[in-house]
Motif scaffolding. Sequence first.
Motif, PDB file in Angstrom:
ATOM      1  N   ILE A 256       0.860  -1.190   0.000  1.00 32.18           N
ATOM      2  CA  ILE A 256       0.000   0.000   0.000  1.00 32.18           C
ATOM      3  C   ILE A 256       0.893   1.236   0.000  1.00 32.18           C
ATOM      4  O   ILE A 256       1.721   1.411   0.890  1.00 32.18           O
ATOM      5  CB  ILE A 256      -0.945   0.003   1.217  1.00 32.18           C
ATOM      6  CG1 ILE A 256      -1.939  -1.162   1.105  1.00 32.18           C
ATOM      7  CG2 ILE A 256      -1.700   1.333   1.315  1.00 32.18           C
ATOM      8  CD1 ILE A 256      -2.832  -1.329   2.316  1.00 32.18           C
ATOM      9  N   LEU A 257       0.703   2.063  -1.007  1.00 33.58           N
ATOM     10  CA  LEU A 257       1.537   3.251  -1.200  1.00 33.58           C
ATOM     11  C   LEU A 257       0.752   4.464  -0.681  1.00 33.58           C
ATOM     12  O   LEU A 257      -0.014   5.089  -1.412  1.00 33.58           O
ATOM     13  CB  LEU A 257       1.852   3.392  -2.683  1.00 33.58           C
ATOM     14  CG  LEU A 257       3.056   4.213  -3.110  1.00 33.58           C
ATOM     15  CD1 LEU A 257       4.350   3.693  -2.497  1.00 33.58           C
ATOM     16  CD2 LEU A 257       3.152   4.204  -4.636  1.00 33.58           C
ATOM     17  N   ASN A 487      -6.634   0.731 -11.021  1.00 31.44           N
ATOM     18  CA  ASN A 487      -7.735   0.050 -11.696  1.00 31.44           C
ATOM     19  C   ASN A 487      -8.897  -0.189 -10.734  1.00 31.44           C
ATOM     20  O   ASN A 487      -8.921   0.315  -9.615  1.00 31.44           O
ATOM     21  CB  ASN A 487      -7.248  -1.255 -12.328  1.00 31.44           C
ATOM     22  CG  ASN A 487      -6.674  -2.217 -11.283  1.00 31.44           C
ATOM     23  OD1 ASN A 487      -7.010  -2.158 -10.091  1.00 31.44           O
ATOM     24  ND2 ASN A 487      -5.800  -3.118 -11.717  1.00 31.44           N
ATOM     25  N   GLU A 488      -9.858  -1.007 -11.185  1.00 32.59           N
ATOM     26  CA  GLU A 488     -11.054  -1.242 -10.374  1.00 32.59           C
ATOM     27  C   GLU A 488     -10.749  -1.995  -9.082  1.00 32.59           C
ATOM     28  O   GLU A 488     -11.515  -1.948  -8.123  1.00 32.59           O
ATOM     29  CB  GLU A 488     -12.118  -1.997 -11.189  1.00 32.59           C
ATOM     30  CG  GLU A 488     -11.770  -3.423 -11.577  1.00 32.59           C
ATOM     31  CD  GLU A 488     -10.813  -3.513 -12.771  1.00 32.59           C
ATOM     32  OE1 GLU A 488     -10.400  -4.637 -13.112  1.00 32.59           O
ATOM     33  OE2 GLU A 488     -10.496  -2.454 -13.358  1.00 32.59           O
ATOM     34  N   LYS A 489      -9.597  -2.672  -9.035  1.00 37.61           N
ATOM     35  CA  LYS A 489      -9.175  -3.339  -7.794  1.00 37.61           C
ATOM     36  C   LYS A 489      -8.345  -2.416  -6.906  1.00 37.61           C
ATOM     37  O   LYS A 489      -7.816  -2.844  -5.883  1.00 37.61           O
ATOM     38  CB  LYS A 489      -8.363  -4.601  -8.130  1.00 37.61           C
ATOM     39  CG  LYS A 489      -9.175  -5.747  -8.717  1.00 37.61           C
ATOM     40  CD  LYS A 489      -8.275  -6.975  -8.881  1.00 37.61           C
ATOM     41  CE  LYS A 489      -9.058  -8.157  -9.395  1.00 37.61           C
ATOM     42  NZ  LYS A 489      -8.176  -9.364  -9.525  1.00 37.61           N
ATOM     43  N   LEU A 490      -8.221  -1.153  -7.332  1.00 36.17           N
ATOM     44  CA  LEU A 490      -7.452  -0.128  -6.616  1.00 36.17           C
ATOM     45  C   LEU A 490      -5.945  -0.399  -6.661  1.00 36.17           C
ATOM     46  O   LEU A 490      -5.183   0.126  -5.845  1.00 36.17           O
ATOM     47  CB  LEU A 490      -7.933   0.034  -5.165  1.00 36.17           C
ATOM     48  CG  LEU A 490      -9.438   0.230  -4.972  1.00 36.17           C
ATOM     49  CD1 LEU A 490      -9.755   0.528  -3.509  1.00 36.17           C
ATOM     50  CD2 LEU A 490      -9.972   1.346  -5.859  1.00 36.17           C
ATOM     51  N   GLY A 497      -0.100  -5.406  -7.609  1.00 31.46           N
ATOM     52  CA  GLY A 497       0.300  -5.580  -6.221  1.00 31.46           C
ATOM     53  C   GLY A 497       0.617  -4.294  -5.495  1.00 31.46           C
ATOM     54  O   GLY A 497       0.793  -4.298  -4.275  1.00 31.46           O
ATOM     55  N   VAL A 498       0.694  -3.180  -6.231  1.00 34.44           N
ATOM     56  CA  VAL A 498       0.897  -1.869  -5.613  1.00 34.44           C
ATOM     57  C   VAL A 498      -0.456  -1.166  -5.538  1.00 34.44           C
ATOM     58  O   VAL A 498      -1.157  -1.038  -6.543  1.00 34.44           O
ATOM     59  CB  VAL A 498       1.892  -1.012  -6.415  1.00 34.44           C
ATOM     60  CG1 VAL A 498       1.914   0.426  -5.900  1.00 34.44           C
ATOM     61  CG2 VAL A 498       3.290  -1.611  -6.339  1.00 34.44           C
ATOM     62  N   TYR A 499      -0.815  -0.720  -4.348  1.00 33.60           N
ATOM     63  CA  TYR A 499      -2.115  -0.100  -4.099  1.00 33.60           C
ATOM     64  C   TYR A 499      -1.912   1.365  -3.685  1.00 33.60           C
ATOM     65  O   TYR A 499      -1.693   1.657  -2.510  1.00 33.60           O
ATOM     66  CB  TYR A 499      -2.860  -0.855  -3.000  1.00 33.60           C
ATOM     67  CG  TYR A 499      -3.221  -2.278  -3.370  1.00 33.60           C
ATOM     68  CD1 TYR A 499      -4.500  -2.612  -3.804  1.00 33.60           C
ATOM     69  CD2 TYR A 499      -2.268  -3.297  -3.290  1.00 33.60           C
ATOM     70  CE1 TYR A 499      -4.827  -3.917  -4.149  1.00 33.60           C
ATOM     71  CE2 TYR A 499      -2.584  -4.606  -3.639  1.00 33.60           C
ATOM     72  CZ  TYR A 499      -3.860  -4.905  -4.066  1.00 33.60           C
ATOM     73  OH  TYR A 499      -4.183  -6.207  -4.410  1.00 33.60           O
ATOM     74  N   PRO A 500      -1.953   2.304  -4.631  1.00 34.15           N
ATOM     75  CA  PRO A 500      -1.831   3.723  -4.266  1.00 34.15           C
ATOM     76  C   PRO A 500      -3.034   4.156  -3.434  1.00 34.15           C
ATOM     77  O   PRO A 500      -4.183   3.811  -3.758  1.00 34.15           O
ATOM     78  CB  PRO A 500      -1.825   4.437  -5.633  1.00 34.15           C
ATOM     79  CG  PRO A 500      -1.544   3.361  -6.644  1.00 34.15           C
ATOM     80  CD  PRO A 500      -2.124   2.118  -6.076  1.00 34.15           C
ATOM     81  N   ALA A 501      -2.786   4.911  -2.366  1.00 28.37           N
ATOM     82  CA  ALA A 501      -3.887   5.247  -1.461  1.00 28.37           C
ATOM     83  C   ALA A 501      -3.748   6.653  -0.910  1.00 28.37           C
ATOM     84  O   ALA A 501      -2.638   7.170  -0.737  1.00 28.37           O
ATOM     85  CB  ALA A 501      -3.938   4.250  -0.303  1.00 28.37           C
ATOM     86  N   GLY A 502      -4.898   7.261  -0.627  1.00 25.51           N
ATOM     87  CA  GLY A 502      -4.938   8.505   0.121  1.00 25.51           C
ATOM     88  C   GLY A 502      -4.607   9.743  -0.664  1.00 25.51           C
ATOM     89  O   GLY A 502      -4.635   9.773  -1.896  1.00 25.51           O
ATOM     90  N   LYS A 520     -10.422   1.264   2.044  1.00 26.76           N
ATOM     91  CA  LYS A 520     -10.826   0.649   0.773  1.00 26.76           C
ATOM     92  C   LYS A 520      -9.716  -0.213   0.180  1.00 26.76           C
ATOM     93  O   LYS A 520      -9.976  -1.323  -0.298  1.00 26.76           O
ATOM     94  CB  LYS A 520     -11.228   1.733  -0.234  1.00 26.76           C
ATOM     95  CG  LYS A 520     -12.550   2.411   0.049  1.00 26.76           C
ATOM     96  CD  LYS A 520     -12.817   3.481  -1.004  1.00 26.76           C
ATOM     97  CE  LYS A 520     -14.147   4.162  -0.790  1.00 26.76           C
ATOM     98  NZ  LYS A 520     -14.392   5.242  -1.786  1.00 26.76           N
ATOM     99  N   VAL A 521      -8.472   0.303   0.195  1.00 25.79           N
ATOM    100  CA  VAL A 521      -7.392  -0.492  -0.399  1.00 25.79           C
ATOM    101  C   VAL A 521      -7.080  -1.710   0.473  1.00 25.79           C
ATOM    102  O   VAL A 521      -6.753  -2.784  -0.046  1.00 25.79           O
ATOM    103  CB  VAL A 521      -6.120   0.338  -0.669  1.00 25.79           C
ATOM    104  CG1 VAL A 521      -6.382   1.413  -1.699  1.00 25.79           C
ATOM    105  CG2 VAL A 521      -5.555   0.948   0.593  1.00 25.79           C
ATOM    106  N   ALA A 522      -7.212  -1.572   1.790  1.00 23.41           N
ATOM    107  CA  ALA A 522      -7.023  -2.729   2.668  1.00 23.41           C
ATOM    108  C   ALA A 522      -8.070  -3.794   2.373  1.00 23.41           C
ATOM    109  O   ALA A 522      -7.757  -4.988   2.296  1.00 23.41           O
ATOM    110  CB  ALA A 522      -7.099  -2.296   4.133  1.00 23.41           C
ATOM    111  N   GLU A 523      -9.305  -3.356   2.185  1.00 25.88           N
ATOM    112  CA  GLU A 523     -10.382  -4.297   1.843  1.00 25.88           C
ATOM    113  C   GLU A 523     -10.078  -5.009   0.526  1.00 25.88           C
ATOM    114  O   GLU A 523     -10.321  -6.216   0.383  1.00 25.88           O
ATOM    115  CB  GLU A 523     -11.710  -3.553   1.726  1.00 25.88           C
ATOM    116  CG  GLU A 523     -12.265  -3.033   3.036  1.00 25.88           C
ATOM    117  CD  GLU A 523     -13.418  -2.058   2.814  1.00 25.88           C
ATOM    118  OE1 GLU A 523     -13.946  -2.006   1.693  1.00 25.88           O
ATOM    119  OE2 GLU A 523     -13.759  -1.331   3.771  1.00 25.88           O
ATOM    120  N   SER A 524      -9.565  -4.250  -0.446  1.00 32.35           N
ATOM    121  CA  SER A 524      -9.265  -4.837  -1.751  1.00 32.35           C
ATOM    122  C   SER A 524      -8.225  -5.947  -1.622  1.00 32.35           C
ATOM    123  O   SER A 524      -8.340  -7.006  -2.261  1.00 32.35           O
ATOM    124  CB  SER A 524      -8.770  -3.748  -2.708  1.00 32.35           C
ATOM    125  OG  SER A 524      -8.581  -4.261  -3.998  1.00 32.35           O
TER     126      SER A 524
END
Length: 532
Positions: A256-257, A487-490, A497-502, A520-524
């Motif tokens: 999570i980025l 994308n739709e999976k965040l 595997g990289v989830y940009p967040a916030g 949301k990204v944690a849920e994904s």
Amino acid sequence: MTIRINNITLDIDDELELINKKIAKKLKMPEVEIGKIKIVKESIDARRKNQIKFNYCVDIEHKEESKLVAKLNDKDVKIETTKYNEEFQFGNKKLKHRPVVIGMGPAGLFAALLLAKKGYKPLVFERGEAVDERTKTVENFWKTGKLNTESNVQFGEGGAGSFSDGKLTTRIKDTRCDFVLEEFVKAGAPEEIIYKAKPHVGTDILKGVVKNIREEIKKYGGEVHFNSKLETVIKRDGKIIGAIINGNEIPCEALILAIGHSSRDTYESILNSGIHMIPKPFAIGVRIEHPQSLIDFNQYGNYSNHPKLKAAEYRLTYQSKALERAVYSFCMCPGGVVVGASSEEERLCVNGMSYHARDKENANSALVVTVGPNDFEGSSPLSGMEFQRHYESLAYKLGGENYTAPVQLVGDFLNDKNSTKLGKVNPSIVPAYEFRELKNCLPHYVIETLKEGLVDFNKKIKGFSDDHAVMTGIESRTSAPVRIERNEKLESISLSGVYPAGEGAGFAGGIISAAVDGLKVAESIMKEYAQK
């Protein structure tokens, strides 16, 4: 299920206990039949300054909710069922390594909290210091002008919000907002943030809250590492396989980025790693200060000193037709101070901060003008970031090259004159200020839009453009200058595997919305991978 009742009003001098009688009247039943009452929202109706009221939304419990609501047929009375559901279908893929969270601002903090509570034992890395050590470092910067580029107002436990007003207002409608507020209260925030229309914590209380959330993450098996900077990511076949933190390789397949909007060197690093991002609009301008008493009187009239009323806020917007730009107030801090918020050497920016009591002499707010990719030089995804850097460098030089902020009185600003002495308002900026013309550290179109806006705002708040009001430069960190597309999976569209967040990823605009995006990204991730 509960019954939700809107538009219960009390006069300013009414005791809160009168709310029971008002509810009973609304529901057409005796007071003794009303179950447990929960205040969901409290707001102030100050449209009539000689007749200020409090407006409430409340939930009550009743054994026959549906029958009662149907019988009343009142638009203000309804069944309330919406609530954030932490339970969902977990994925079946196995994680070889623990999920990694980069950054401990609201997005990273709440992503890590949810992951930890669900048994995923995240590894959390924050480039700055833990909040207590960070506070000492920041206060030393304000005192001496000695900047720590790794731990400052922007970087460290709690993110930039730890040195702000701790505002918890948001325009998003998401049941996760309630979860965030409830977790804040569990961690030591005042219970009133659950129901106040414009809740805030204050930087003094928020620091303790984020510490307690950190301990909660650790209690559930998460690990938290400070002074730990992401240097680059490692990839193979379009997927992340690890991250380099302080020179050490940390294997992971889910990262999570949540880096915040000021991690410019990290933007450069991940762009070089092939993570796709685009420039996005933001806003730039100044901080403006007035006596808090002026704002209170404009909002509340003769009730401005009433013990039930706190320091008043404002929100102003203006659209310049000639310049085709908006100017607006942002991050307004009642009873607060202006502080140096730099995070890079030889670049100056400021921010506003309030303590929970909001009892300082001045009100301050950012007054900022929209800018976008058409204003930036070049076509790089980081062109907006370089735009920020350019004007922050000008502000640094203008102030004397020692993090002293340039200051100008509004009357002088409107007349293109350098200020030479203060009027009725004492600048609160730390570490220091010098009288300078702000037109020398901001684009000409920002200056001209600010001038138009000041004239308009004076019509809305009498005295807003008073000659003695103080403007401090520059406010440049209103939001991220990039969006890391996903994308739709965040997930990043370019690196699985990289989830940009916030806020730093361009998907949030404040403490609550950033925390919600972190959830949301944690849920994904959890919907993709099984619990460990």
